[in-house]
Design a protein around this motif. Structure first.
Motif, PDB file in Angstrom:
ATOM      1  N   TYR A  57       0.817  -1.208   0.000  1.00 54.22           N
ATOM      2  CA  TYR A  57       0.000   0.000   0.000  1.00 54.22           C
ATOM      3  C   TYR A  57       0.856   1.267   0.000  1.00 54.22           C
ATOM      4  O   TYR A  57       2.043   1.225   0.335  1.00 54.22           O
ATOM      5  CB  TYR A  57      -0.934  -0.008   1.218  1.00 54.22           C
ATOM      6  N   ASP A  58       0.218   2.376  -0.360  1.00 56.24           N
ATOM      7  CA  ASP A  58       0.920   3.657  -0.490  1.00 56.24           C
ATOM      8  C   ASP A  58       1.435   4.202   0.838  1.00 56.24           C
ATOM      9  O   ASP A  58       2.275   5.095   0.845  1.00 56.24           O
ATOM     10  CB  ASP A  58       0.048   4.701  -1.192  1.00 56.24           C
ATOM     11  N   ASP A  59       0.978   3.664   1.953  1.00 61.29           N
ATOM     12  CA  ASP A  59       1.485   4.120   3.250  1.00 61.29           C
ATOM     13  C   ASP A  59       2.567   3.178   3.790  1.00 61.29           C
ATOM     14  O   ASP A  59       2.863   3.171   4.967  1.00 61.29           O
ATOM     15  CB  ASP A  59       0.344   4.260   4.254  1.00 61.29           C
ATOM     16  N   ASP A  60       3.144   2.354   2.899  1.00 62.11           N
ATOM     17  CA  ASP A  60       4.200   1.379   3.207  1.00 62.11           C
ATOM     18  C   ASP A  60       3.717   0.208   4.056  1.00 62.11           C
ATOM     19  O   ASP A  60       4.519  -0.555   4.574  1.00 62.11           O
ATOM     20  CB  ASP A  60       5.417   2.038   3.871  1.00 62.11           C
ATOM     21  N   SER A  61       2.403   0.029   4.180  1.00 62.41           N
ATOM     22  CA  SER A  61       1.891  -1.129   4.895  1.00 62.41           C
ATOM     23  C   SER A  61       1.701  -2.289   3.916  1.00 62.41           C
ATOM     24  O   SER A  61       1.721  -2.108   2.694  1.00 62.41           O
ATOM     25  CB  SER A  61       0.570  -0.796   5.587  1.00 62.41           C
ATOM     26  N   THR A  62       1.531  -3.490   4.468  1.00 65.85           N
ATOM     27  CA  THR A  62       1.270  -4.675   3.656  1.00 65.85           C
ATOM     28  C   THR A  62       0.060  -5.396   4.230  1.00 65.85           C
ATOM     29  O   THR A  62      -0.329  -5.177   5.370  1.00 65.85           O
ATOM     30  CB  THR A  62       2.468  -5.638   3.643  1.00 65.85           C
ATOM     31  N   ASP A  63      -0.532  -6.267   3.407  1.00 63.06           N
ATOM     32  CA  ASP A  63      -1.686  -7.029   3.858  1.00 63.06           C
ATOM     33  C   ASP A  63      -1.667  -8.383   3.156  1.00 63.06           C
ATOM     34  O   ASP A  63      -1.316  -8.479   1.978  1.00 63.06           O
ATOM     35  CB  ASP A  63      -2.975  -6.277   3.521  1.00 63.06           C
ATOM     36  N   ASP A  64      -2.036  -9.426   3.874  1.00 62.00           N
ATOM     37  CA  ASP A  64      -2.133 -10.761   3.298  1.00 62.00           C
ATOM     38  C   ASP A  64      -3.444 -10.859   2.523  1.00 62.00           C
ATOM     39  O   ASP A  64      -4.526 -10.807   3.104  1.00 62.00           O
ATOM     40  CB  ASP A  64      -2.083 -11.804   4.423  1.00 62.00           C
ATOM     41  N   LEU A  65      -3.352 -10.987   1.207  1.00 56.54           N
ATOM     42  CA  LEU A  65      -4.525 -11.065   0.340  1.00 56.54           C
ATOM     43  C   LEU A  65      -4.751 -12.476  -0.182  1.00 56.54           C
ATOM     44  O   LEU A  65      -5.523 -12.687  -1.119  1.00 56.54           O
ATOM     45  CB  LEU A  65      -4.360 -10.096  -0.841  1.00 56.54           C
ATOM     46  N   THR A  66      -4.081 -13.450   0.420  1.00 58.50           N
ATOM     47  CA  THR A  66      -4.122 -14.829  -0.070  1.00 58.50           C
ATOM     48  C   THR A  66      -5.549 -15.342  -0.216  1.00 58.50           C
ATOM     49  O   THR A  66      -5.905 -15.917  -1.252  1.00 58.50           O
ATOM     50  CB  THR A  66      -3.327 -15.746   0.871  1.00 58.50           C
ATOM     51  N   GLU A  67      -6.372 -15.146   0.793  1.00 58.25           N
ATOM     52  CA  GLU A  67      -7.747 -15.663   0.761  1.00 58.25           C
ATOM     53  C   GLU A  67      -8.647 -14.889  -0.192  1.00 58.25           C
ATOM     54  O   GLU A  67      -9.607 -15.446  -0.729  1.00 58.25           O
ATOM     55  CB  GLU A  67      -8.349 -15.661   2.170  1.00 58.25           C
ATOM     56  N   GLN A  68      -8.356 -13.612  -0.418  1.00 59.95           N
ATOM     57  CA  GLN A  68      -9.202 -12.798  -1.295  1.00 59.95           C
ATOM     58  C   GLN A  68      -8.796 -12.909  -2.761  1.00 59.95           C
ATOM     59  O   GLN A  68      -9.565 -12.565  -3.651  1.00 59.95           O
ATOM     60  CB  GLN A  68      -9.147 -11.317  -0.883  1.00 59.95           C
ATOM     61  N   ALA A  69      -7.583 -13.381  -3.020  1.00 61.39           N
ATOM     62  CA  ALA A  69      -7.080 -13.467  -4.395  1.00 61.39           C
ATOM     63  C   ALA A  69      -7.693 -14.655  -5.125  1.00 61.39           C
ATOM     64  O   ALA A  69      -8.104 -15.646  -4.520  1.00 61.39           O
ATOM     65  CB  ALA A  69      -5.554 -13.591  -4.389  1.00 61.39           C
ATOM     66  N   THR A  70      -7.723 -14.535  -6.437  1.00 66.47           N
ATOM     67  CA  THR A  70      -8.084 -15.651  -7.305  1.00 66.47           C
ATOM     68  C   THR A  70      -6.782 -16.270  -7.785  1.00 66.47           C
ATOM     69  O   THR A  70      -5.903 -15.570  -8.288  1.00 66.47           O
ATOM     70  CB  THR A  70      -8.908 -15.155  -8.513  1.00 66.47           C
TER      71      THR A  70
END
Length: 122
Positions: A57-70
């Motif tokens: 993200y633009d604020d240098d944070s990260t997020d686990d998107l594994t479950e939301q990804a296709t």
């Protein structure tokens, strides 16, 4: 006296408005995603490995998107990916393969794609 009071009132309203606007936090904006690990080598029929889709993200944070990804892969026949667990890869065939995670950010109306390459040897 009335003009001074009106000016003071308008100034007070402007200060309150600007203070309120300054306190409004906006959600971070997704800039890219990456599949982790980016490359991987495994032997045929070895233990499956979990791959992850990570959002940056633009604020240098990260997020686990594994479950939301296709998740998709470019193998034919029996796929490499688990149908029960997102991002879980089985090493069923010898060769080079791509594992792809796609995340659709509905807020920004943008689709992000990341690819990991896998070499499976005997």
């Amino acid at each position: 006296m009335t003009q001074v009071s009106l000016k003071t009132f308008l100034l007070l309203i402007a200060v309150i408005f600007l203070t309120t606007c300054a306190d409004i936090e906006t959600d971070p904006v997704l800039e890219s995603i990456k599949v982790i690990p980016e490359t991987h080598t495994a032997t045929l029929n070895s233990e499956p490995r979990q791959f992850y889709a990570v959002g940056y993200y633009d604020d240098d944070s990260t997020d686990d998107l594994t479950e939301q990804a296709t998740w998709t892969d470019d193998s034919t026949g029996d796929g490499l990916l688990s149908t029960a667990f997102k991002g879980l890869v089985y090493f069923r065939k010898v060769g080079w393969f791509a594992v792809v995670a796609t995340f659709n950010d509905v807020t920004a109306d943008t689709e992000y794609t990341a690819i990991s390459t896998i070499q499976i040897t005997e």
